[in-house]
Design a protein around this motif. Structure first.
Motif, PDB file in Angstrom:
ATOM      1  N   GLY A 151       0.810  -1.206   0.000  1.00 26.12           N
ATOM      2  CA  GLY A 151       0.000   0.000   0.000  1.00 26.12           C
ATOM      3  C   GLY A 151       0.848   1.263   0.000  1.00 26.12           C
ATOM      4  N   LYS A 152       0.298   2.315   0.610  1.00 27.17           N
ATOM      5  CA  LYS A 152       0.966   3.631   0.556  1.00 27.17           C
ATOM      6  C   LYS A 152       2.386   3.597   1.116  1.00 27.17           C
ATOM      7  N   TYR A 186       4.821   1.982  -1.370  1.00 30.55           N
ATOM      8  CA  TYR A 186       5.087   2.884  -2.495  1.00 30.55           C
ATOM      9  C   TYR A 186       5.990   4.031  -2.058  1.00 30.55           C
ATOM     10  N   ALA A 187       5.776   4.543  -0.844  1.00 29.05           N
ATOM     11  CA  ALA A 187       6.636   5.608  -0.313  1.00 29.05           C
ATOM     12  C   ALA A 187       8.071   5.098  -0.163  1.00 29.05           C
ATOM     13  N   SER A 199       4.020  -5.508  -5.905  1.00 29.05           N
ATOM     14  CA  SER A 199       2.821  -4.881  -5.326  1.00 29.05           C
ATOM     15  C   SER A 199       1.577  -5.740  -5.509  1.00 29.05           C
ATOM     16  N   THR A 236      -3.784  -2.521  -5.880  1.00 27.40           N
ATOM     17  CA  THR A 236      -3.887  -1.185  -5.298  1.00 27.40           C
ATOM     18  C   THR A 236      -4.263  -0.210  -6.408  1.00 27.40           C
ATOM     19  N   LEU A 245      -2.894   2.749  -6.436  1.00 21.63           N
ATOM     20  CA  LEU A 245      -1.775   3.711  -6.484  1.00 21.63           C
ATOM     21  C   LEU A 245      -1.048   3.618  -7.830  1.00 21.63           C
ATOM     22  N   ASP A 254      -2.246   8.735   5.296  1.00 22.61           N
ATOM     23  CA  ASP A 254      -1.021   9.271   4.683  1.00 22.61           C
ATOM     24  C   ASP A 254       0.059   9.481   5.729  1.00 22.61           C
ATOM     25  N   SER A 296       4.568  11.969   7.900  1.00 22.32           N
ATOM     26  CA  SER A 296       3.992  11.447   6.659  1.00 22.32           C
ATOM     27  C   SER A 296       4.703  10.143   6.299  1.00 22.32           C
ATOM     28  N   LYS A 297       4.038   9.317   5.502  1.00 23.37           N
ATOM     29  CA  LYS A 297       4.661   8.056   5.083  1.00 23.37           C
ATOM     30  C   LYS A 297       5.897   8.321   4.229  1.00 23.37           C
ATOM     31  N   ASP A 298       5.890   9.418   3.473  1.00 22.88           N
ATOM     32  CA  ASP A 298       7.081   9.778   2.682  1.00 22.88           C
ATOM     33  C   ASP A 298       8.264  10.114   3.594  1.00 22.88           C
TER      34      ASP A 298
END
Ligand code: C5P
Length: 185
Positions: free
Chosen positions: A1-2, A5-6, A22, A25, A27, A148, A168-170
């Motif tokens: 998931g997020k 990807y981050a 992956s 999703t 995304l 997020d 944030s996930k980033d």
């Protein structure tokens, strides 16, 4: 998931050669990353094993389903008037398998917990032979699936625990990569 990807985007920004395996999703595929799309835990296991030999760092952020239905029907099932029992069986634990063959690779896992968060994650780190486990309490509204942001505690193989603030996930992806780089093999 997020989160996965981050992680892929952050590693790619740093110049790593990234393969993102992956599950389903919505995304978008990050630019510059090789994306392998799979549907089931079995397919994910096969894809991960295929790329494993060439990998030096494996970060398993995927929330893999622990169970699957024993029987899959070809046709729509007709409703009856009784309660319905579905029989489920376990899926392969991909990360545990990797833990058995890791060699000099760095293995990072994630643990989504709702109780005894740190203790359960420590057990997983040992069982799956990980170098680092990223643990979060998914019962918190700003942390876990679909959000997020994430609030996690990092737990290292040597027992060190590092609680991190909400971010944030980033941002978290970059913090995790900083820590991974510091791990001695
Ligand atoms: O045991 P649990 O599912 O809580 O462990 C989570 C970690 O194990 C995650 O890093 C997840 O990607 C990985 N996992 C896996 N295969 C499974 C279940 C979880 O690789 N079937």
């Amino acid at each position: 998931g997020k989160m996965g990807y981050a992680m892929a985007k952050a590693a790619c920004r740093r110049g790593a050669k990234v393969v993102l395996i992956s599950g389903p999703t919505s995304l978008d595929s990050p630019r510059g990353v090789e994306v392998v799309r799979v549907r089931t835990a079995k397919e994910m296991e096969e894809a991960v094993l295929q790329y494993f030999a060439a990998a030096s760092i494996i970060i398993k952020a995927a929330a893999v389903s622990d169970y699957k239905p024993v029987e899959v029907l070809e046709q729509k099932m007709k409703k009856g008037d009784k309660n319905l029992m579905l029989e489920l069986c376990g899926t392969p634990d991909i990360l545990k398998r990797l833990g058995g063959i890791k060699g000099g690779r760095i293995l990072v896992g994630f643990a989504a917990e709702t109780e005894n968060v740190v203790e359960n994650a420590e057990t997983k780190l040992k069982e799956k032979n990980l170098d680092l486990i990223v643990t979060n309490d998914v019962s918190m509204p700003d942390s876990g699936f679909g959000t997020d942001t994430n609030r996690v505690t990092l737990i290292f193989r040597d027992g060190r625990r590092e609680p991190l603030p909400l971010m944030s996930k980033d941002e978290l992806a970059d913090v995790i990569l900083d820590k991974v780089i510091g791990i001695k093999r």
